[in-house]
Design an enzyme around this catalytic site. Structure first.
Site, mmCIF file in Angstrom:
data_model
loop_
_atom_site.group_PDB
_atom_site.id
_atom_site.type_symbol
_atom_site.label_atom_id
_atom_site.label_comp_id
_atom_site.label_asym_id
_atom_site.label_seq_id
_atom_site.Cartn_x
_atom_site.Cartn_y
_atom_site.Cartn_z
ATOM 1 N N GLN A 1 5.324 -36.803 16.226
ATOM 2 C CA GLN A 1 4.267 -36.948 15.213
ATOM 3 C C GLN A 1 4.312 -38.359 14.619
ATOM 4 O O GLN A 1 4.742 -39.278 15.294
ATOM 5 C CB GLN A 1 4.382 -35.873 14.116
ATOM 6 C CG GLN A 1 4.011 -34.472 14.574
ATOM 7 C CD GLN A 1 5.090 -33.765 15.371
ATOM 8 O OE1 GLN A 1 6.218 -33.656 14.921
ATOM 9 N NE2 GLN A 1 4.761 -33.274 16.542
ATOM 10 N N LYS B 1 4.598 -43.245 21.528
ATOM 11 C CA LYS B 1 6.072 -43.121 21.464
ATOM 12 C C LYS B 1 6.675 -42.827 22.837
ATOM 13 O O LYS B 1 7.671 -43.429 23.231
ATOM 14 C CB LYS B 1 6.457 -41.998 20.480
ATOM 15 C CG LYS B 1 5.995 -42.261 19.049
ATOM 16 C CD LYS B 1 6.263 -41.085 18.131
ATOM 17 C CE LYS B 1 5.401 -39.874 18.386
ATOM 18 N NZ LYS B 1 3.968 -40.038 18.096
ATOM 19 N N ASP C 1 0.638 -39.875 18.084
ATOM 20 C CA ASP C 1 -0.002 -40.380 19.306
ATOM 21 C C ASP C 1 -0.060 -41.904 19.370
ATOM 22 O O ASP C 1 -0.981 -42.475 19.965
ATOM 23 C CB ASP C 1 -1.426 -39.797 19.456
ATOM 24 C CG ASP C 1 -1.412 -38.285 19.456
ATOM 25 O OD1 ASP C 1 -0.412 -37.699 19.929
ATOM 26 O OD2 ASP C 1 -2.386 -37.681 18.970
ATOM 27 N N GLY D 1 2.861 -34.297 22.112
ATOM 28 C CA GLY D 1 2.515 -34.570 23.506
ATOM 29 C C GLY D 1 2.829 -36.028 23.734
ATOM 30 O O GLY D 1 2.155 -36.898 23.175
ATOM 31 N N HIS D 2 3.879 -36.307 24.471
ATOM 32 C CA HIS D 2 4.322 -37.686 24.689
ATOM 33 C C HIS D 2 4.029 -38.064 26.141
ATOM 34 O O HIS D 2 4.551 -37.444 27.069
ATOM 35 C CB HIS D 2 5.818 -37.831 24.369
ATOM 36 C CG HIS D 2 6.114 -37.642 22.905
ATOM 37 N ND1 HIS D 2 7.366 -37.726 22.370
ATOM 38 C CD2 HIS D 2 5.278 -37.390 21.865
ATOM 39 C CE1 HIS D 2 7.302 -37.521 21.056
ATOM 40 N NE2 HIS D 2 6.048 -37.309 20.737
HETATM 41 P P1 GDP Z 1 2.774 -40.261 21.661
HETATM 42 O O1 GDP Z 1 2.501 -38.880 21.186
HETATM 43 O O2 GDP Z 1 3.084 -41.192 20.542
HETATM 44 O O3 GDP Z 1 3.797 -40.324 22.755
HETATM 45 O O4 GDP Z 1 1.398 -40.783 22.285
HETATM 46 P P2 GDP Z 1 0.430 -39.954 23.260
HETATM 47 O O5 GDP Z 1 1.037 -39.902 24.602
HETATM 48 O O6 GDP Z 1 0.007 -38.678 22.643
HETATM 49 O O7 GDP Z 1 -0.859 -40.855 23.215
HETATM 50 C C1 GDP Z 1 -0.855 -42.176 23.602
HETATM 51 C C2 GDP Z 1 -1.884 -42.350 24.733
HETATM 52 O O8 GDP Z 1 -2.159 -43.724 24.929
HETATM 53 C C3 GDP Z 1 -1.366 -41.846 26.068
HETATM 54 O O9 GDP Z 1 -2.447 -41.383 26.818
HETATM 55 C C4 GDP Z 1 -0.768 -43.091 26.692
HETATM 56 O O10 GDP Z 1 -0.752 -43.037 28.113
HETATM 57 C C5 GDP Z 1 -1.724 -44.143 26.225
HETATM 58 N N1 GDP Z 1 -1.161 -45.478 25.996
HETATM 59 C C6 GDP Z 1 0.065 -45.821 25.533
HETATM 60 N N2 GDP Z 1 0.141 -47.162 25.364
HETATM 61 C C7 GDP Z 1 -1.058 -47.661 25.719
HETATM 62 C C8 GDP Z 1 -1.615 -48.979 25.737
HETATM 63 O O11 GDP Z 1 -1.005 -49.964 25.365
HETATM 64 N N3 GDP Z 1 -2.922 -49.094 26.151
HETATM 65 C C9 GDP Z 1 -3.654 -48.021 26.564
HETATM 66 N N4 GDP Z 1 -4.912 -48.239 26.949
HETATM 67 N N5 GDP Z 1 -3.165 -46.772 26.552
HETATM 68 C C10 GDP Z 1 -1.888 -46.601 26.127
HETATM 69 P P1 IMO Z 2 2.869 -36.538 18.830
HETATM 70 O O1 IMO Z 2 4.364 -36.414 18.817
HETATM 71 C C1 IMO Z 2 -0.881 -36.072 16.649
HETATM 72 C C2 IMO Z 2 -1.173 -32.721 13.861
HETATM 73 C C3 IMO Z 2 -2.128 -31.600 14.204
HETATM 74 C C4 IMO Z 2 -2.495 -31.122 12.811
HETATM 75 C C5 IMO Z 2 -1.205 -31.277 12.036
HETATM 76 C C6 IMO Z 2 -0.371 -30.006 11.953
HETATM 77 O O2 IMO Z 2 2.234 -36.343 20.145
HETATM 78 O O3 IMO Z 2 2.460 -37.801 18.139
HETATM 79 P P2 IMO Z 2 1.050 -28.531 13.635
HETATM 80 O O4 IMO Z 2 0.775 -28.100 15.031
HETATM 81 O O5 IMO Z 2 2.256 -29.400 13.515
HETATM 82 O O6 IMO Z 2 1.036 -27.418 12.662
HETATM 83 O O7 IMO Z 2 -0.210 -29.449 13.249
HETATM 84 O O8 IMO Z 2 -0.451 -32.267 12.723
HETATM 85 N N1 IMO Z 2 -0.177 -33.023 14.909
HETATM 86 C C7 IMO Z 2 -0.221 -34.121 15.684
HETATM 87 N N2 IMO Z 2 -1.147 -35.090 15.761
HETATM 88 N N3 IMO Z 2 0.233 -36.132 17.402
HETATM 89 C C8 IMO Z 2 1.187 -35.181 17.306
HETATM 90 O O9 IMO Z 2 2.378 -35.279 17.939
HETATM 91 C C9 IMO Z 2 0.958 -34.073 16.452
HETATM 92 N N4 IMO Z 2 1.659 -32.955 16.140
HETATM 93 C C10 IMO Z 2 0.962 -32.330 15.190
HETATM 94 O O10 IMO Z 2 -3.234 -32.072 14.925
HETATM 95 O O11 IMO Z 2 -3.435 -32.005 12.246
HETATM 96 MG MG MG Z 3 1.038 -37.391 21.371
#
Ligand code: GDP
Ligand code: IMO
Ligand code: MG
Length: 423
Positions: free
Chosen positions: A224, A16, A13, A40-41
């Site tokens: 991840q 990416k 998270d 979840g991207h």
């Molecule tokens: P990913 O899994 O690495 O793609 O990241 P996620 O989408 O799960 O989580 C990142 C969260 O932070 C999302 O809700 C994005 O919209 C948000 N986000 C990304 N970059 C920034 C930033 O620079 N500032 C803020 N406030 N939110 C951001």
């Molecule tokens: P993105 O790509 C954050 C965590 C889960 C759990 C562990 C194992 O959005 O960054 P699993 O479902 O793979 O068996 O879970 O890994 N986890 C993540 N945490 N971002 C993710 O993906 C994750 N994918 C799995 O919360 O601790």
């Molecule tokens: Mg994510």
């Protein structure tokens, strides 16, 4: 042409999805190399927020082909939902989204097995997203899995039945109460498979080889983060794939000598969702503020993310095992308003100061040693140029670059595509 990689350096998270979307204009192909719908991207542009789970984050760009690589595990039911969400955007999915025949399929019973395994662990549960990731990779390495390419064979339903029957016996073995109606789950699954089969299946390693030969620019998208890597993460509280740079080689068929830049993404602080050790975790108002301002809720499960200060010990480790060449610091805007910013520069490990990541970082062995820096109060979210960044934020960035020995090339100041500052 070398293939660039983009991966998360913390516990996932990091942002990416946003950065892949920002970079896609410079690439011909975006290829996901591991993980599945546990990811979840999130990307945001034109006032709309999109969350992708399996589909690569370059899908909204006209110029790029998106590939789901062999290292990914696909749940046809979730994939179908993602496709349904994209329908209103009129994208040419058949030619823009290509799927590796060697990618493994998540069956409904894999999801049930995940739930049974977690329930049987009680307090020691991993905190899995319950998407069936672990059981599917277990079947892959156990040489029992079903792959996308199997769907082109006449006997795939027999193969499916045999595996699902075996899984049902395994669910019984766990002896935990899991309620399910497999027939109902299968109805959705078979419907989703039908839709999946309408997409374009490819031998992705060959496609990527030809693309490299034709000098196309390829970006491999990780899921991840490094601290969730099956080998190098905080085992057993990890996911079941190789989230680090090597995963792009096995997950796409890219030879190690064809890797170009390795973009490493990290948040200006740290978050983690699910169980497992987290040395800089904050249980106070500061951590709560990070979670609130940063809107730290899982993009896949909606669970609140645990928050804490930046952990340089862990970040250095991740930079090294991935061979990161360029860093990107996300969510700098979330730290605005703190008088003091803390960075963990070492651990007190069983009474001794260490600066490397020890085997065991459980709280009873490790406490963080912090360096305090001055904070900044400016709202960064409207800034677009590096010369607008406050002096104390520049000091923070300079300190991190010096410690990590890699330049920070992007500072992200908000979730939108445009809230991205190049350095
Ligand atoms: P990913 O899994 O690495 O793609 O990241 P996620 O989408 O799960 O989580 C990142 C969260 O932070 C999302 O809700 C994005 O919209 C948000 N986000 C990304 N970059 C920034 C930033 O620079 N500032 C803020 N406030 N939110 C951001
Ligand atoms: P993105 O790509 C954050 C965590 C889960 C759990 C562990 C194992 O959005 O960054 P699993 O479902 O793979 O068996 O879970 O890994 N986890 C993540 N945490 N971002 C993710 O993906 C994750 N994918 C799995 O919360 O601790
Ligand atoms: Mg994510």
């Amino acid at each position: 042409m070398a293939v660039d990689l983009l991966l998360g350096l913390q516990w996932g998270d990091e942002g990416k999805g946003k950065i892949v979307d920002v970079l896609t204009k410079d690439y011909d192909i975006i290829a996901r190399f591991q993980g599945g719908p546990n990811a979840g991207h999130t990307l945001e542009f034109d006032g709309i927020k999109h969350v992708l789970h399996t589909i690569p984050s370059g899908i909204f760009h006209e110029n790029a082909i998106n590939i789901v690589g062999n290292g990914v595990v696909i749940d046809p039911v979730i994939f179908k939902k993602e496709l349904d969400n994209l329908k209103k955007f009129n994208l040419d999915i058949k030619s823009k989204l290509l799927i590796s025949r060697k990618a493994h399929l998540i069956l409904p019973t894999h999801r049930l097995l995940d739930a049974a395994s977690e329930a049987s662990k009680g307090k020691a549960k991993i905190g899995s997203t319950l998407k069936g990731i672990g059981p599917t990779y277990m079947d892959k390495t156990g040489r029992n899995g079903m792959r996308v390419g199997d769907l082109e064979l006449n006997n795939w339903q027999e193969k499916y039945r045999a595996l699902a029957n075996k899984h049902e016996a395994m669910i019984d073995y766990y002896d935990v109460a899991i309620e399910y109606d497999l027939r109902e789950l299968e109805t959705d699954f078979f419907k989703a498979i039908k839709e999946l089969k309408e997409l374009t299946f490819i031998d992705s390693e060959e496609h990527l080889y030809q693309a490299q030969k034709a000098n196309q620019k390829i970006l491999a998208e990780g899921a991840q983060g490094s601290l969730l890597d099956i080998d190098f993460g905080t085992y057993p509280y990890v996911t079941s794939s190789t989230t680090t740079a090597a995963g792009a080689c096995t997950g796409l068929g890219i030879p190690p000598n064809k890797i170009g830049d390795v973009f490493g993404i990290f948040k200006a602080y740290t978050t983690r969702v699910g169980s497992g050790p987290f040395p800089t975790e904050l249980f106070d108002e500061v951590g709560a503020t990070m979670g609130k301002v940063g809107n730290e809720f899982g993009a896949t499960t909606g669970r609140p993310r645990r928050c804490g200060w930046l952990d340089l010990v862990a970040l250095k480790y991740a930079v090294r095992i991935n061979g990161v060449t360029k860093l990107m610091m996300m969510k700098a805007d979330v730290l605005s308003g703190f008088d003091k910013i803390k960075v963990c520069t070492a651990y007190n490990y069983k009474g001794t100061e260490v600066t490397h990541l020890p085997y065991n970082i459980e709280a009873e062995n490790v406490s963080p040693i912090y360096r305090e820096m001055k904070g900044w109060s400016e709202d960064l979210t409207t800034f677009t140029q590096k010369d607008q960044l406050p002096e104390t934020l520049n000091e923070y960035i300079d300190f991190l670059e010096k410690e990590l020995e890699v330049p920070i090339k992007i500072v992200s100041v908000g979730p939108d595509r445009t809230q991205t500052i190049l350095r």
